[in-house]
Design an enzyme around this catalytic site. Sequence first.
Site, PDB file in Angstrom:
ATOM      1  N   ASP A 104       4.385   6.820   7.608  1.00  0.00           N
ATOM      2  CA  ASP A 104       4.840   5.711   6.776  1.00  0.00           C
ATOM      3  C   ASP A 104       3.649   4.926   6.220  1.00  0.00           C
ATOM      4  OD1 ASP A 104       6.841   4.032   5.615  1.00  0.00           O
ATOM      5  OD2 ASP A 104       6.489   2.560   7.193  1.00  0.00           O
ATOM      6  N   ARG A 112      -1.827   7.359  -4.040  1.00  0.00           N
ATOM      7  CA  ARG A 112      -2.968   6.869  -4.815  1.00  0.00           C
ATOM      8  C   ARG A 112      -4.084   7.909  -4.869  1.00  0.00           C
ATOM      9  NH1 ARG A 112      -0.838   2.340  -2.324  1.00  0.00           N
ATOM     10  NH2 ARG A 112      -2.038   2.606  -0.399  1.00  0.00           N
ATOM     11  N   HIS A 126      10.782   2.455   0.884  1.00  0.00           N
ATOM     12  CA  HIS A 126      11.439   1.264   1.425  1.00  0.00           C
ATOM     13  C   HIS A 126      12.925   1.496   1.690  1.00  0.00           C
ATOM     14  CE1 HIS A 126       8.032  -1.267  -0.555  1.00  0.00           C
ATOM     15  NE2 HIS A 126       7.670  -0.703   0.572  1.00  0.00           N
ATOM     16  N   ASP A 129      13.006   3.146   4.970  1.00  0.00           N
ATOM     17  CA  ASP A 129      12.634   2.148   5.987  1.00  0.00           C
ATOM     18  C   ASP A 129      13.841   1.295   6.380  1.00  0.00           C
ATOM     19  OD1 ASP A 129      10.033   2.982   6.104  1.00  0.00           O
ATOM     20  OD2 ASP A 129       9.238   1.420   4.801  1.00  0.00           O
TER      21      ASP A 129
END
Length: 385
Positions: A104, A112, A126, A129
Amino acid sequence: MAFYDYVSKEQLAGFDKYKYSAVDSNPLSVYVMHPFWNSVVKILPTWLAPNLITFTGFMFLVLNFLMLAFYDFQFIASAQEHDHVPSWVWFAAGLFNFLAYTLDGVDGKQARRTNSSTPLGELFDHGLDSWACIFFVTTVYSIFGRGETGVSVATLYYILWVVLFSFILSHWEKYNTGILFLPWGYDASQVTISIVYIVTAVVGVETWYNPILWHFHYRDMFSIMIVACSFTVTLPMSLYNVLKAYRTKTLKHSNLYEAFLPFLSPVLLFVISTVWVVFSPSQILELQPRAYYLMVGTAFANVTCKLIVCQMSNTRCHALSWLLLPMTGVVGLAVTGVVANETMLLYCWTAMVILAHIHYGVSVVNQLSDHFNIFAFSLKKPNSD
């Protein structure tokens, strides 16, 4: 599976303008975990898609949940008079939990690193999550379980809601400020949970039977830590950040009703689910705690994902989630005794909630993948021919 356009044209246009903005000021995260994740991401192959990393980490938590459900479905294995969960299960749980936490933390760095960052990646991360909350909370519960040396299923139910509201606070902040302030409690809890699993594997659950001081047990310490962290750190910091945005005139929703609108559906979900717990003729939470927690946690994740979509697309949050309407009917059938077999009713409704949430998630991922002309689980869009 038939897809449905859950994301409106206005929201798609908002995603086109979206820029990621987050603040992580937790010392544990900044000085320990991020350097560790920076080292981990360097050994990952560049062809590995960030969303696949995210999904793999999530599945480790699901695996933990299923593993403990097999060995301790009713949360009674840690009681003194029952056969305990094998030590290797606790060791595996600790390893899987830490792997999930690590992945995570690495997925965004991989995005990136490979220049593949997209709004879909953040939403996917998210969104999972929000669902992960139920899996790691219920898995940890098996360490103490029910009984004299454990925690009652009702207490765990309310602790679960504290965790769920702590999670949604961060996204409520971002809905109002445009900045995601990462909560301090998450990193500390994940590291602590992983260590506790390993310690339990070594010393056994019997160690947690003994009080720390007088009648104060480890179970009490964990419960107090969760609640205290939420009300003394997470909640005050969220309110402070929103108040700061208000004072600097950067608040996105200055109207009080609009600012707190994201809490309407979660609060109603809490009320509806608690009505079933309190007025259940057969005490459904005592009979089927694991299924009930899963149902509540999945419904909450569905509500939260819709908020995340609105927050990222800079659109108005919907007042009510459609899932609350049939759930109200289900709870009505249960508490009035119209359906006598509450367990079967709970199982059917839990299955419907899970399927509805999976359909929502797959549909949104498919819709955004088409919109951004990407493929969710690889770094390149497959050829249409």
